[in-house]
Enzyme design. Structure first.
Site, PDB file in Angstrom:
ATOM      1  CE1 TYR A   1      -4.261  -2.164   5.201  1.00  0.00           C
ATOM      2  CE2 TYR A   1      -4.572  -0.058   4.622  1.00  0.00           C
ATOM      3  CZ  TYR A   1      -4.523  -1.455   4.410  1.00  0.00           C
ATOM      4  OH  TYR A   1      -4.989  -1.539   2.947  1.00  0.00           O
TER       5      TYR A   1
ATOM      6  CB  SER B   1      -0.718  -0.131   1.213  1.00  0.00           C
ATOM      7  OG  SER B   1      -1.509   1.253   1.313  1.00  0.00           O
TER       8      SER B   1
HETATM    9  P1  NAD Z   1     -11.876  -5.461   0.268  1.00  0.00           P
HETATM   10  O1  NAD Z   1     -12.279  -5.619   1.580  1.00  0.00           O
HETATM   11  O2  NAD Z   1     -12.886  -5.204  -0.904  1.00  0.00           O
HETATM   12  O3  NAD Z   1     -11.294  -7.395  -0.196  1.00  0.00           O
HETATM   13  C1  NAD Z   1     -10.537  -7.779   0.965  1.00  0.00           C
HETATM   14  C2  NAD Z   1     -11.203  -9.254   0.855  1.00  0.00           C
HETATM   15  O4  NAD Z   1     -10.504 -10.093   1.864  1.00  0.00           O
HETATM   16  C3  NAD Z   1     -12.694  -9.580   1.395  1.00  0.00           C
HETATM   17  O5  NAD Z   1     -13.398 -10.340   0.481  1.00  0.00           O
HETATM   18  C4  NAD Z   1     -12.636 -10.361   2.681  1.00  0.00           C
HETATM   19  O6  NAD Z   1     -13.886 -11.289   2.748  1.00  0.00           O
HETATM   20  C5  NAD Z   1     -11.366 -11.137   2.617  1.00  0.00           C
HETATM   21  N1  NAD Z   1     -10.840 -11.379   3.648  1.00  0.00           N
HETATM   22  C6  NAD Z   1     -10.605 -10.697   5.011  1.00  0.00           C
HETATM   23  N2  NAD Z   1     -10.083 -11.569   5.765  1.00  0.00           N
HETATM   24  C7  NAD Z   1      -9.969 -12.555   5.370  1.00  0.00           C
HETATM   25  C8  NAD Z   1      -9.383 -13.861   5.815  1.00  0.00           C
HETATM   26  N3  NAD Z   1      -9.135 -14.186   7.011  1.00  0.00           N
HETATM   27  N4  NAD Z   1      -9.373 -15.013   4.828  1.00  0.00           N
HETATM   28  C9  NAD Z   1      -9.875 -14.861   3.706  1.00  0.00           C
HETATM   29  N5  NAD Z   1     -10.256 -13.769   3.189  1.00  0.00           N
HETATM   30  C10 NAD Z   1     -10.270 -12.800   3.992  1.00  0.00           C
HETATM   31  O7  NAD Z   1     -10.508  -4.995   0.084  1.00  0.00           O
HETATM   32  P2  NAD Z   1      -9.657  -4.394  -1.161  1.00  0.00           P
HETATM   33  O8  NAD Z   1      -9.842  -2.915  -1.204  1.00  0.00           O
HETATM   34  O9  NAD Z   1     -10.022  -5.241  -2.364  1.00  0.00           O
HETATM   35  O10 NAD Z   1      -8.268  -4.839  -0.719  1.00  0.00           O
HETATM   36  C11 NAD Z   1      -7.634  -5.859  -1.225  1.00  0.00           C
HETATM   37  C12 NAD Z   1      -6.384  -5.869  -0.614  1.00  0.00           C
HETATM   38  O11 NAD Z   1      -5.559  -4.480  -1.249  1.00  0.00           O
HETATM   39  C13 NAD Z   1      -5.866  -5.792   0.788  1.00  0.00           C
HETATM   40  O12 NAD Z   1      -4.688  -6.403   0.966  1.00  0.00           O
HETATM   41  C14 NAD Z   1      -5.968  -4.377   1.064  1.00  0.00           C
HETATM   42  O13 NAD Z   1      -5.109  -3.891   2.293  1.00  0.00           O
HETATM   43  C15 NAD Z   1      -5.077  -3.815  -0.153  1.00  0.00           C
HETATM   44  N6  NAD Z   1      -5.135  -2.303  -0.405  1.00  0.00           N
HETATM   45  C16 NAD Z   1      -6.281  -1.987  -0.481  1.00  0.00           C
HETATM   46  C17 NAD Z   1      -6.341  -0.244  -1.138  1.00  0.00           C
HETATM   47  C18 NAD Z   1      -7.644   0.360  -1.161  1.00  0.00           C
HETATM   48  O14 NAD Z   1      -7.469   1.611  -1.348  1.00  0.00           O
HETATM   49  N7  NAD Z   1      -8.821  -0.104  -1.345  1.00  0.00           N
HETATM   50  C19 NAD Z   1      -5.125   0.287  -1.076  1.00  0.00           C
HETATM   51  C20 NAD Z   1      -3.952  -0.403  -0.930  1.00  0.00           C
HETATM   52  C21 NAD Z   1      -4.141  -1.793  -0.604  1.00  0.00           C
END
Ligand code: NAD
Length: 281
Positions: free
Chosen positions: A177, A164
Site C-alpha cells: 500500500y 497518502s
Molecule cells: P473506503 O474503503 O471507505 O472507500 C473506498 C471505496 O472504494 C469503497 O466504497 C469501495 O467499494 C470502493 N472500491 C474498492 N475497489 C473498487 C473497485 N475495483 N472499483 C470501484 N470501487 C472500488 O476508503 P476511504 O478511507 O474512503 O479511502 C478513499 C481513498 O483514500 C482510497 O484511495 C484510500 O487509499 C485513500 N486514503 C485513505 C486514508 C484513510 O485513512 N482512510 C488515508 C489516506 C488515503
C-alpha cells in the site's frame, strides 16, 4: 449552499468520483453536489452510491450513482458513455477508489520482533500485493483513460488523485500500500506534465490518518480501545489528532477550481494535521 468550508460554485460542472461509496469520496461527492455540480458517483458497491445519490437528490442536488469497477476498462467505457448521456462530458475526475488488503499486510512491524505464527514479510501473498498495486495504481490510470478524453476535447479539466502519508515515508506493516500510494504521487506529477498543454490540471491530496472501515482493525482493538499503533500515530502527529473526512473537503474544492488553483498542477497536498512535518523530536 450547504455548510461547506469553501463556497465555490460548481454549477454546470460534471464531476465523476470513483470510490464514492466510501468514507472519503462519499464526502467529496456530496460536497461537489452541494456546490452545484452534476455528480456521477461510481463504486463497486452499487447500493452505497445509489443511496448516496438518493440522499443528494432529496437535498435538491444532482447526483447519479453507477456501479463501476475501476479495474475493468470495458465497464468503465460503458459507464463513461452512460454518464455523458445522463449528465454530460466529464469536467472533473476524482480518482478515489483505493485501499489496502490484509493479504499484503504483515503482522509485525520489525522482522526481529516476529513471533510464532506471525505473518511476516516472507509470508506476504503475491496475489495480495498485486491486488493492492492494481487497485490503487491501475484503479487511477484506467478511469483517467476513460474520462480524461472528455477534458482533452474541451481543452480544460481537473484530475484529483488520492495519495497518502505513506507515499512520503512508508508505514510499517503495509509495504504494498505504501509503494502503491508513492506511485500515485509520482503518477500525479506524470499526468500533470503529460496533460500540461491540454488545459487539464492534475493534483493529489494526501490525507493523514482517518478512522475508516479500511484501517479500523489496525487502529482499534476489538473492545474499542486504541491499539499501540494508534498511540504511535497520535504521538507522531504534532496536533495529536486524527483527520476527519470532512476536513478534506476544503482542499478538494480548492484544488478542483480553475480560478482558485489556476496555476496549481502536479502537487500533492497533505491534509494531515502536521504528520508529514513532524520528526517526532
Ligand atoms: P473506503 O474503503 O471507505 O472507500 C473506498 C471505496 O472504494 C469503497 O466504497 C469501495 O467499494 C470502493 N472500491 C474498492 N475497489 C473498487 C473497485 N475495483 N472499483 C470501484 N470501487 C472500488 O476508503 P476511504 O478511507 O474512503 O479511502 C478513499 C481513498 O483514500 C482510497 O484511495 C484510500 O487509499 C485513500 N486514503 C485513505 C486514508 C484513510 O485513512 N482512510 C488515508 C489516506 C488515503
Amino acid at each position: 449552499m450547504a455548510n461547506l468550508p469553501l463556497n465555490i460554485d460548481y454549477t454546470g460542472k460534471v464531476v465523476v468520483v470513483t470510490g464514492a461509496g466510501g468514507l472519503i469520496c462519499g464526502a467529496m461527492a456530496r460536497a461537489f453536489a452541494q456546490s452545484g455540480a452534476k455528480v456521477a458517483a461510481l463504486d463497486l458497491n452499487e447500493e452505497a452510491v445509489k443511496k448516496l445519490a438518493d440522499e443528494a437528490k432529496a437535498e435538491g442536488c444532482i447526483m447519479e450513482g453507477y456501479k463501476a469497477n475501476v479495474l475493468d476498462p470495458e465497464a468503465l467505457k460503458a459507464v463513461h458513455d452512460q454518464v455523458v448521456a445522463d449528465l454530460g462530458p466529464c469536467d472533473i475526475l476524482v480518482n478515489g477508489a483505493g485501499g489496502n488488503n490484509p493479504r499484503a499486510t504483515c503482522d509485525n512491524e520489525y522482522q526481529h520482533e516476529a513471533w510464532d505464527g506471525c505473518k511476516t514479510f516472507f509470508d506476504l501473498d503475491q496475489s495480495g500485493v498485486d491486488f493492492v498495486f492494481k487497485l490503487n495504481f491501475q484503479g487511477t490510470l484506467l478511469p483517467t483513460q476513460a474520462f480524461a478524453r472528455d477534458m482533452v476535447e474541451k481543452k480544460s479539466g481537473v484530475i484529483l488523485n488520492i495519495s497518502s502519508m505513506n507515499a512520503y515515508t512508508p508505514l510499517t506493516k503495509i509495504p504494498a500500500y505504501s509503494g502503491a500510494k508513492a506511485a500515485i504521487s509520482n503518477f500525479t506529477q506524470w499526468l500533470a506534465t503529460h496533460f500540461a498543454g491540454t488545459g487539464i490540471r492534475c493534483n493529489a491530496i494526501a490525507p493523514g490518518f482517518l478512522v475508516s472501515a479500511q484501517n479500523k482493525g489496525l487502529l482499534f482493538n476489538e473492545d474499542g480501545t486504541p491499539t499501540a499503533r494508534s498511540a504511535k500515530i497520535l504521538n507522531g502527529t504534532p496536533t495529536r489528532r486524527f483527520v476527519d473526512a470532512d476536513e478534506l473537503i476544503g482542499a478538494t474544492l480548492f484544488l478542483c477550481d480553475d480560478r482558485a488553483a489556476s496555476a496549481i498542477t502536479g502537487v500533492v497536498l497533505p491534509v494531515d494535521a502536521g504528520f508529514a512535518a513532524y520528526s517526532g523530536v
